[in-house]
Enzyme design. Structure first.
Site, PDB file in Angstrom:
ATOM      1  CG  HIS A 133      42.953  52.909  38.653  1.00  0.00           C
ATOM      2  ND1 HIS A 133      42.540  51.602  38.617  1.00  0.00           N
ATOM      3  CD2 HIS A 133      43.566  53.145  37.464  1.00  0.00           C
ATOM      4  CE1 HIS A 133      42.895  51.063  37.448  1.00  0.00           C
ATOM      5  NE2 HIS A 133      43.524  51.969  36.743  1.00  0.00           N
TER       6      HIS A 133
ATOM      7  CB  CYS B  33      37.001  48.215  38.893  1.00  0.00           C
ATOM      8  SG  CYS B  33      37.903  48.874  40.254  1.00  0.00           S
TER       9      CYS B  33
HETATM   10  C1  CIR Z   1      44.277  45.677  36.965  1.00  0.00           C
HETATM   11  O1  CIR Z   1      45.367  45.576  37.530  1.00  0.00           O
HETATM   12  O2  CIR Z   1      44.121  46.344  35.956  1.00  0.00           O
HETATM   13  C2  CIR Z   1      43.092  44.925  37.543  1.00  0.00           C
HETATM   14  N1  CIR Z   1      43.538  43.769  38.214  1.00  0.00           N
HETATM   15  C3  CIR Z   1      42.305  45.814  38.489  1.00  0.00           C
HETATM   16  C4  CIR Z   1      41.671  47.001  37.836  1.00  0.00           C
HETATM   17  C5  CIR Z   1      40.882  47.814  38.778  1.00  0.00           C
HETATM   18  N2  CIR Z   1      40.186  48.849  38.089  1.00  0.00           N
HETATM   19  C6  CIR Z   1      39.866  50.020  38.618  1.00  0.00           C
HETATM   20  O3  CIR Z   1      40.260  50.340  39.736  1.00  0.00           O
HETATM   21  N3  CIR Z   1      39.150  50.840  37.861  1.00  0.00           N
END
Ligand code: CIR
Length: 253
Positions: free
Chosen positions: A161, A248
């Site tokens: 991201h 996140c």
């Molecule tokens: C995913 O793959 O969507 C989750 N395991 C991790 C999301 C992390 N979110 C972020 O960096 N905003």
């Protein structure tokens, strides 16, 4: 100043969440402890924390940041790019509506994860990633511009991201790693550079008087403190195993 934060407790299925890392499966008990410490840290920073109930239907739903983009005047409910995560916005919508009257939506075929959105004062940077597509980015850009914000779309090369590799600390100062160190879109900001072996620490969050950083990245910690910020360290090992970091785990507004 952030007054509010929203978080969501990891559910029993958290251990089955999406990941690209090879760090092994997370331990649920430890993740829950780390999540509690995260909530305490947000309180220490002076925010009122709304803790949403866990959802076993959505293993990744503790990573609430991906479901929305929040500003003082309006909210944008995203359209998460991973199929197994898309329904998370259903649970999030009532929580967001309890704080906001004005709510926009990113609509299919637009896809967008909040983790790809970085706000630097009145300028938003929107990453194009495996989760956010051009259509989703364009929809958000138009919403933001209609509300008198600036918006720049930034295609990512390697990072998962946008905020995996960059954070804004206020005072025109950014923390940057990897592809963002020399990125032309960010050349005008003061930079705190994260060394390659500490890349994970680029995902830190400024919350009022503190910069919350992941534990175990001494060089980055020192550089952030030398720049004049007070740090608060948290162990995030069980979130890292699912590609998650400090940003996140909350919506901050
Ligand atoms: C995913 O793959 O969507 C989750 N395991 C991790 C999301 C992390 N979110 C972020 O960096 N905003």
């Amino acid at each position: 100043m952030f007054k509010h934060t929203i978080v969501k407790t990891p559910g029993k299925t958290y251990i089955n969440g999406l990941t690209t890392s090879n760090l092994g499966a997370p331990k649920l008990e430890k993740a829950l402890e780390q999540h509690k410490a995260y909530i305490e840290a947000l309180k220490t920073c002076g925010t009122e924390v709304t803790v949403l109930e866990s959802s076993d239907e959505f293993p990744d739903s503790t990573f609430v940041e991906d479901t929305a983009v929040l500003t003082p005047g309006f909210a944008v409910i995203s359209n998460p790019g991973a199929a197994s995560r898309n329904g998370e916005i259903r649970d999030m919508e009532p929580a967001i509506k309890s704080f906001y009257e004005k709510v926009y939506y990113i609509k299919a075929p637009g896809a967008l994860d909040g983790g790809d959105i970085l706000q630097i004062e009145d300028h938003f940077y929107i990453g194009i990633s495996a989760r956010t597509n051009q259509e989703g980015a364009q929809q958000l850009k138009e919403i933001l511009e209609s509300e008198n914000y600036k918006a720049t779309i930034v295609p990512l090369k390697k990072f998962f991201h946008l905020k995996t590799g960059i954070a804004y600390l206020g005072n025109q100062t950014i923390v940057v790693a990897g592809e963002f160190i020399d990125h032309p879109d960010f050349h005008s900001y003061k930079k705190i550079i994260v060394p390659p072996e500490e890349e994970y620490a680029a995902n830190c969050i400024r919350v009022n008087g503190y910069v919350i950083i992941p534990a175990g990245y001494p060089e980055t910690k020192q550089r952030i403190e030398e720049a004049g910020y007070q740090t608060l360290e948290l162990d995030t090992s069980e979130f890292r195993k699912l590609d998650g970091g400090l940003s996140c785990l909350s919506l901050r507004f």
